[in-house]
Design an enzyme around this catalytic site. Structure first.
Site, PDB file in Angstrom:
ATOM      1  N   CYS A   1      -8.464   2.890  -4.451  1.00 11.75           N
ATOM      2  CA  CYS A   1      -7.190   2.311  -4.023  1.00 11.75           C
ATOM      3  C   CYS A   1      -6.143   3.368  -3.740  1.00 11.75           C
ATOM      4  O   CYS A   1      -4.995   3.070  -3.476  1.00 11.75           O
ATOM      5  CB  CYS A   1      -6.679   1.299  -5.032  1.00 11.75           C
ATOM      6  SG  CYS A   1      -6.320   2.021  -6.635  1.00 11.75           S
TER       7      CYS A   1
ATOM      8  N   GLU B   1      -8.288   8.175 -12.274  1.00 12.60           N
ATOM      9  CA  GLU B   1      -7.386   9.044 -11.518  1.00 12.60           C
ATOM     10  C   GLU B   1      -7.008  10.310 -12.280  1.00 12.60           C
ATOM     11  O   GLU B   1      -6.265  11.149 -11.789  1.00 12.60           O
ATOM     12  CB  GLU B   1      -6.124   8.276 -11.091  1.00 12.60           C
ATOM     13  CG  GLU B   1      -5.442   7.533 -12.208  1.00 12.60           C
ATOM     14  CD  GLU B   1      -4.283   6.666 -11.735  1.00 12.60           C
ATOM     15  OE1 GLU B   1      -3.840   6.797 -10.589  1.00 12.60           O
ATOM     16  OE2 GLU B   1      -3.807   5.854 -12.548  1.00 12.60           O
TER      17      GLU B   1
ATOM     18  N   HIS C   1      -1.246  15.035  32.988  1.00 17.96           N
ATOM     19  CA  HIS C   1      -1.588  15.384  31.603  1.00 17.96           C
ATOM     20  C   HIS C   1      -0.749  14.648  30.585  1.00 17.96           C
ATOM     21  O   HIS C   1      -1.243  14.187  29.561  1.00 17.96           O
ATOM     22  CB  HIS C   1      -1.462  16.895  31.385  1.00 17.96           C
ATOM     23  CG  HIS C   1      -2.667  17.638  31.830  1.00 17.96           C
ATOM     24  ND1 HIS C   1      -2.660  18.982  32.080  1.00 17.96           N
ATOM     25  CD2 HIS C   1      -3.927  17.208  32.060  1.00 17.96           C
ATOM     26  CE1 HIS C   1      -3.871  19.356  32.464  1.00 17.96           C
ATOM     27  NE2 HIS C   1      -4.648  18.294  32.460  1.00 17.96           N
TER      28      HIS C   1
ATOM     29  N   ARG D   1       0.762  -2.890  -7.334  1.00 17.69           N
ATOM     30  CA  ARG D   1       1.561  -1.982  -8.169  1.00 17.69           C
ATOM     31  C   ARG D   1       2.727  -2.774  -8.730  1.00 17.69           C
ATOM     32  O   ARG D   1       3.706  -3.014  -8.032  1.00 17.69           O
ATOM     33  CB  ARG D   1       2.080  -0.810  -7.341  1.00 17.69           C
ATOM     34  CG  ARG D   1       1.015   0.166  -6.853  1.00 17.69           C
ATOM     35  CD  ARG D   1       1.696   1.218  -5.994  1.00 17.69           C
ATOM     36  NE  ARG D   1       0.899   2.407  -5.781  1.00 17.69           N
ATOM     37  CZ  ARG D   1       0.218   2.673  -4.655  1.00 17.69           C
ATOM     38  NH1 ARG D   1       0.224   1.824  -3.658  1.00 17.69           N
ATOM     39  NH2 ARG D   1      -0.468   3.800  -4.545  1.00 17.69           N
TER      40      ARG D   1
ATOM     41  N   THR E   1      -7.189   7.994  -5.979  1.00 17.64           N
ATOM     42  CA  THR E   1      -7.408   9.351  -5.464  1.00 17.64           C
ATOM     43  C   THR E   1      -6.112  10.093  -5.173  1.00 17.64           C
ATOM     44  O   THR E   1      -6.144  11.294  -4.924  1.00 17.64           O
ATOM     45  CB  THR E   1      -8.309   9.296  -4.219  1.00 17.64           C
ATOM     46  OG1 THR E   1      -7.842   8.229  -3.392  1.00 17.64           O
ATOM     47  CG2 THR E   1      -9.747   9.051  -4.611  1.00 17.64           C
ATOM     48  N   ASN E   2      -4.978   9.383  -5.218  1.00 15.51           N
ATOM     49  CA  ASN E   2      -3.708  10.113  -5.059  1.00 15.51           C
ATOM     50  C   ASN E   2      -3.508  11.005  -6.278  1.00 15.51           C
ATOM     51  O   ASN E   2      -3.289  12.206  -6.168  1.00 15.51           O
ATOM     52  CB  ASN E   2      -2.523   9.146  -4.942  1.00 15.51           C
ATOM     53  CG  ASN E   2      -2.684   8.163  -3.798  1.00 15.51           C
ATOM     54  OD1 ASN E   2      -3.348   8.472  -2.812  1.00 15.51           O
ATOM     55  ND2 ASN E   2      -2.078   6.990  -3.924  1.00 15.51           N
TER      56      ASN E   2
HETATM   57  C1  PEP Z   1      -3.489   6.714  -7.025  1.00 17.92           C
HETATM   58  O1  PEP Z   1      -3.092   7.539  -7.849  1.00 17.92           O
HETATM   59  O2  PEP Z   1      -4.342   6.960  -6.160  1.00 17.92           O
HETATM   60  C2  PEP Z   1      -2.943   5.324  -7.001  1.00 17.92           C
HETATM   61  C3  PEP Z   1      -3.430   4.421  -6.214  1.00 17.92           C
HETATM   62  O3  PEP Z   1      -1.866   5.060  -7.822  1.00 17.92           O
HETATM   63  P1  PEP Z   1      -0.364   5.520  -7.455  1.00 17.92           P
HETATM   64  O4  PEP Z   1      -0.374   6.019  -6.067  1.00 17.92           O
HETATM   65  O5  PEP Z   1       0.476   4.338  -7.650  1.00 17.92           O
HETATM   66  O6  PEP Z   1      -0.105   6.610  -8.489  1.00 17.92           O
HETATM   67 MG    MG Z   2      -1.966   6.786  -9.591  1.00 16.38          MG
END
Ligand code: PEP
Ligand code: MG
Length: 698
Positions: free
Chosen positions: A656, A570, A281, A387, A592-593
């Protein structure tokens, strides 16, 4: 229980009838002690006990960890098969084993497997006895690795082909039939009872990333499966294993070689076990996790108390280096040099196939010429996010950034910015060069300024001396930059709007670099991106600064390049008003962050503290910062795309945020018709396959 120990034997099959009777007595006593009840004599009761034990196992710690690792929802539950059994432990004419129709480590088309005479399946997978090989070829290879002579091998560890040739031949023929039927590598369990072969189960076998790619391509070339099926056979995340260095073949001398539970395995870099074979396993789970595993290294001595391992006469403490090669089972003393992975061959073929089907391009997030080059090697078609703040952290640059921040007026800021200009221009040139012919999205400065200034008195003193200021002046400035929630504070376009000279300097650096590259014959496609926009006015303000600066540079240099101005989406309001923002934006890139942060109201910096608890208690299934929350955040993304394109039908749209390299999120974005996804260089191949799969599944 200790019967084996008392008798001085190692294996179950060394116990005689009297020993087994004694063992049964002790087990019954143990059952009574722990449950307060006698062991049931009724077969029905025993059977129900067994069935309930299987159902209960769904909630044991090991199962919970495994589910979490593999994103298996808890509500699925488990099933129990009740099946009449045959016995592999009915004497030396009985056996049990596990076989693979191809090599699960390398993918080679070689039937292989392990078995144990006079044993039950549990003995093979539990990794208590080290099993023997099924084929003569495999057996010889194993003996060589163990340093066992051919005579000794034949006598003590014969292959199944030698010990039970008729059953072995039948097993190999069945394996072939099963593979032909399922058109994939099979992992089979069998039992031989008194000379007769029984098949217990077959399933598609777990495999390493390398084997996954090779098997898919081999089956495609053999005409067994078509291109689309080959691509769908790829688990995108597993490609990661193929992108990291492999051992330099000529390295060091081999030594022999530790075991662990699931939690330990998940954090381990590699796994080394004392007992067990490749079908135990530990090995199967390690392979599933894409970890390197060497099992059955019988000669190691583990001292759990002292936290040491002794191998080949040498004692290794915590923190000492050993190197494992999961493909060959070799263990090396020290840190073995590695070579870069092979990106052509079958891997390259899968990548080419992906590009044939994918409708969504894959770009990369890169802020240095080095990362840009790496990403090109992995097939990135442009940069989706550069960035620029990352460029400020390098070497001496931070000094000029601090000088800019500490400046008391615009003139002081401009003087400091002038020092940063050539550095940024140089980096942009390198990046444009690496991305010759592909689009490069450069994002203007984003993070809050306090991230760039020192917060400790000692460093503040140094800075004061350097800038010709008093410590109090520096402290006062640093304090004035302090924010309660910097992630929602003075950052993104808010900086560029209040200090337009920053945007001017960055635009100048981008445009000058583009012109310099153009003069060298490089095809440059710069895209200037404004961060954290929430309204049309904000974008309009920055677009004006960008366009005015670019026009000025064009005039000075007597030349021009085509560039685009776009925005990150964003901030939820940007998604809600995307139709207005698209009047100015020539492209959108979903960050999307931040969008996840602001939609959930989870601070990116603080959420990890409670998200772990949330996950463990089923409040969330997966971390929304890793896997895009399609139900909630996804609605804003979808709305953003639709509203943006309603205003500007040819609006270029990408993502991104970190989700741009996570397969399920990539598929979601591809299905929304995004032009590209952008992710870190090492996730580019993963995203390429995910994009192709999205197109095929569509
Ligand atoms: C985000 O906010 O998704 C992004 C790509 O920018 P950062 O992570 O630099 O804020
Ligand atoms: Mg950002």
């Amino acid at each position: 229980m200790l019967v084996k120990e008392e008798k001085g034997v190692k294996f179950d099959n060394e116990l005689d009838v009297e020993d087994l009777k004694e063992l049964v007595k002790r087990f019954k006593a143990a059952v009574k002690e722990y449950t307060g009840k006698d062991f049931p004599e009724s077969a029905w009761e025993q059977l129900w006990g067994g069935i309930c034990a299987v159902f209960d196992s769904w909630m044991n710690e090991r199962a919970i960890i495994y589910r979490r690792m593999n994103q298996i929802p808890e509500e699925w539950g488990t099933a129990v098969n009740v099946q009449a059994m045959v016995y592999g432990n009915m004497g030396n004419n009985s056996a049990t084993g596990v076989a693979f129709s191809r090599d699960a480590a390398t993918g080679e088309n070689i039937f292989n497997g392990e078995y144990l005479i006079n044993a039950q399946g549990e003995d093979v997978v539990a990794g208590v006895r080290t099993p023997q090989q099924i084929t003569v070829e495999g057996s010889r290879r194993w003996a060589k690795l163990q340093g066992i002579s051919e005579d000794e091998r034949r006598e003590k560890y014969p292959s199944l082909e030698e010990s039970m040739p008729v059953c072995a031949a039948e097993l190999i023929a069945i394996a072939k039939r099963l593979e032909d039927y399922y058109k994939d590598m099979q992992d089979m369990e069998f039992t031989i009872q008194d000379g007769k072969l029984w098949m217990l189960q077959t399933r598609n076998g777990k495999r390493t990333g390398a084997a996954m790619v090779k098997i898919a391509m081999d089956l495609l070339r053999a005409g067994e499966i078509d291109e689309k099926t080959a691509l769908l056979r790829i688990e995108p995340q597993k490609l990661d294993e193929l992108l990291h260095p492999v051992f330099d073949k000529d390295a060091l001398k081999r030594i022999e070689t530790s075991p662990e539970d699931l939690r330990g395995m998940a954090v381990a870099q590699g796994i080394l076990t004392m007992r067990g074979g490749m079908t135990s396993h530990a090995a199967v789970v390690a392979r599933g996790m894409g970890k390197c595993c060497v099992s059955g290294a019988g000669e190691i001595v583990v001292d759990y108390k002292a936290k040491t391992v002794e191998m080949n006469g040498k004692v290794y403490k915590e923190g000492d280096w050993i190197s494992l090669n999961g493909s060959t089972g070799d263990v090396y003393d020290g840190q073995v040099p590695t070579t870069e992975p092979e990106l052509d061959g079958d891997f390259g073929a899968i990548m080419n196939l992906s590009d044939k089907f994918a409708k969504t391009l894959v770009r990369t997030n890169a802020d240095s010429p080095r990362d840009a080059k790496q990403a090109r090697r992995f097939g990135a078609q442009g940069i989706g996010l550069c960035r620029t703040e990352h460029m400020f952290f390098e070497g001496d640059r931070i000094k000029s950034v601090r000088e800019m921040i500490l400046a008391s007026d615009e003139e002081g800021r401009r003087t400091a910015l002038a020092k940063l200009l050539p550095m940024q221009r140089g980096d942009f040139e390198g990046i444009f060069e690496a991305m010759d012919g592909y689009g490069v999205t450069v994002r203007l400065l984003d993070p809050p300024l306090h991230e760039f200034v020192p917060h400790q008195t000692a460093t503040q003193k140094e800075l004061a001396a350097e800038m010709g200021l008093t410590l109090e002046e520096v402290k006062a400035k640093v304090d004035s930059l302090e924010e309660f929630n910097p992630m929602l504070g003075h950052r993104g376009c808010r900086l560029g709007i209040t200090y337009p000279e920053i945007t001017e300097m960055q635009t100048r650096a981008i445009i000058e670099a583009a012109l310099a590259c153009k003069a060298r014959g490089i095809k440059v496609l710069p895209e200037i991106m404004v961060p954290l926009v929430g309204s049309l006015k904000e974008l309009q303000n920055q677009a004006d600064v960008i366009n005015t600066t670019a026009a000025k540079v064009f005039e000075e240099k007597g030349d021009s390049v085509i560039y685009k101005v776009g925005t990150m989406i964003e901030v939820p309001r940007a998604a809600l008003t995307a139709n207005e923002i698209a009047e100015v934006a020539e492209f959108f890139s979903f960050g999307t962050n931040d969008l996840t942060q602001m939609t959930f109201g989870f601070s990116r910096d603080d959420a990890p503290k409670f998200l772990k608890f949330y996950k463990e208690h089923g409040i969330i299934k997966v971390d929304p910062f890793e896997v895009l929350d399609q139900t909630g955040v996804g609605q804003l993304v979808e709305m953003g795309v639709k509203k943006g394109r309603a205003t500007r039908p040819d609006l270029k749209v990408g993502i991104c945020g970190e989700h741009g390299g996570e397969p399920s999120s990539v598929k979601f974005c591809a299905n929304l018709g995004m032009n590209y996804v952008s992710c870190s260089p090492f996730r580019v191949p993963i995203a390429r396959v995910a994009a192709a799969q999205a197109a095929i599944e569509d």
